[in-house]
Write an enzyme that holds these catalytic residues in place. Structure first.
Site, short mmCIF file in Angstrom:
data_model
loop_
_atom_site.label_atom_id
_atom_site.label_comp_id
_atom_site.label_asym_id
_atom_site.label_seq_id
_atom_site.Cartn_x
_atom_site.Cartn_y
_atom_site.Cartn_z
N ASP A 203 45.79 9.22 -22.08
CA ASP A 203 44.76 9.82 -20.99
C ASP A 203 45.28 11.49 -21.63
OD1 ASP A 203 44.21 10.25 -18.24
OD2 ASP A 203 45.03 12.20 -18.95
N GLU A 246 38.72 10.48 -18.65
CA GLU A 246 39.33 10.59 -20.32
C GLU A 246 40.53 10.11 -20.64
OE1 GLU A 246 41.14 13.70 -17.11
OE2 GLU A 246 39.65 12.99 -17.07
#
Length: 326
Positions: A203, A246
């Site tokens: 992430d 993301e």
């Protein structure tokens, strides 16, 4: 359960539908011939019913629908050729049916070979002995049905494969998407013969600030570049997916937790070295877990995702690997 399997597996649905249609149709013929005392033909119908039932049952048990479809096409063609011997010209109509349906249940090249052999056999058995104009016309129409079915099935298969590839790709990064990841993880959990498989969840750190400050176009460019970096880090046997937002996922061979940690550090370091935005370098946090005793992919992914949370909480730009299950 059965309804969901049919809905999710088009090939299984087609094999089951055509199998059931064949069973119901031939059951009626078998009963009618039994009442007429045509025991040889009734026994032949029973043999076809049994063979098709076994193939359909195997498709449901194993999930190998391509193999089942190919076997059914071979059986249909063989039984149709035998029917040409047993019932003569009355079998000519079945030739059309088999030539068309084979392309629905089997891969085009298998259906093509089965159909070609059936046309040759049916021509030798029904047309050659009395090559009248009408019989020759029948052979020609068999060939036309075969040719059009082959062309249509190839076009349909290409279109279906194209849609499937597009459905499994993330449009921004061109990496396989969450659906492809779920299918891969599910297959790994179901197949325990592959030892040493690790899962990494990545992430981007403080990515929201990039979007808020510089706009989504810059944010998208960062995601595309991250996808390129992850693709560059792949080794033989590795796979990378965009999970969403993301968050990205890597699936890779690893001997143990230490090996998975080393792989996670390698990826984290490569991103730290290469990934940039107008605000400067961007880092990732990484969580990981080895495949252990999980019975579904969500449990495995959950362990890796929890590790990602722990890496974030430890200060970001960190890696954390879940401890193995007993």
């Amino acid at each position: 359960m059965a309804a969901s399997r049919v809905r999710d597996d088009f090939q299984l649905a087609i094999v089951s539908l055509l199998g059931l249609t064949t069973l119901l149709t031939l059951s009626g013929f078998m009963l009618w011939r039994s009442l007429r005392g045509e025991w040889t033909l009734a026994a032949f119908d029973a043999l076809v019913i049994l063979a098709i039932a076994v193939v359909v049952g195997r498709a449901w048990r194993t999930g190998r629908t391509d193999a089942a479809g190919g076997l059914m096409a071979l059986l249909n063609s063989g039984f149709c050729a035998v029917a040409c011997v047993l019932i003569g010209d009355a079998a000519s109509g079945w030739v059309y049916v088999v030539l068309m349906t084979n392309f629905y249940i089997a891969r085009p090249h298998i259906a093509a070979w089965c159909g070609a052999l059936l046309i040759v056999a049916a021509t030798m058995l029904l047309i050659v002995p009395d090559a009248s104009l009408g019989r020759l016309a029948t052979a020609i129409t068999w060939s036309l049905v075969y040719a059009f079915s082959f062309a249509f099935s190839r076009r349909l298969r290409d279109y279906s494969d194209s849609l499937e590839r597009r459905a499994m790709l993330d449009p921004l990064t061109r990496l396989p998407n969450r659906g492809a990841m779920e299918a891969h993880l599910r297959s790994l959990v179901d197949d325990r013969r592959q030892p040493g498989i690790g899962l990494l969840v990545l992430d981007l750190d403080r990515f929201k600030a990039v979007n808020d400050t510089f706009g989504h176009a810059v944010g998208d460019a960062v995601l595309v570049e991250l996808g390129t970096i992850l693709r560059d880090t792949l080794r033989e046997g590795d796979a990378v997916y965009r999970f969403g937002g993301e968050e990205f996922v890597l699936v890779l061979p690893a001997d143990d937790d230490a090996g998975l940690l080393a792989a996670a550090e390698r990826v984290r370091g490569e991103v730290e070295r290469r990934l940039r935005s107008p605000a400067g370098p961007i880092t990732v946090s990484v969580g990981g877990a080895m495949l252990a005793a999980e019975h579904d992919w969500q449990d495995w992914f959950g362990r890796a995702d929890t590790s990602l949370y722990l890496a974030k909480r430890a200060g970001r730009n960190r890696t954390h690997i879940a401890q193995g299950l007993d």
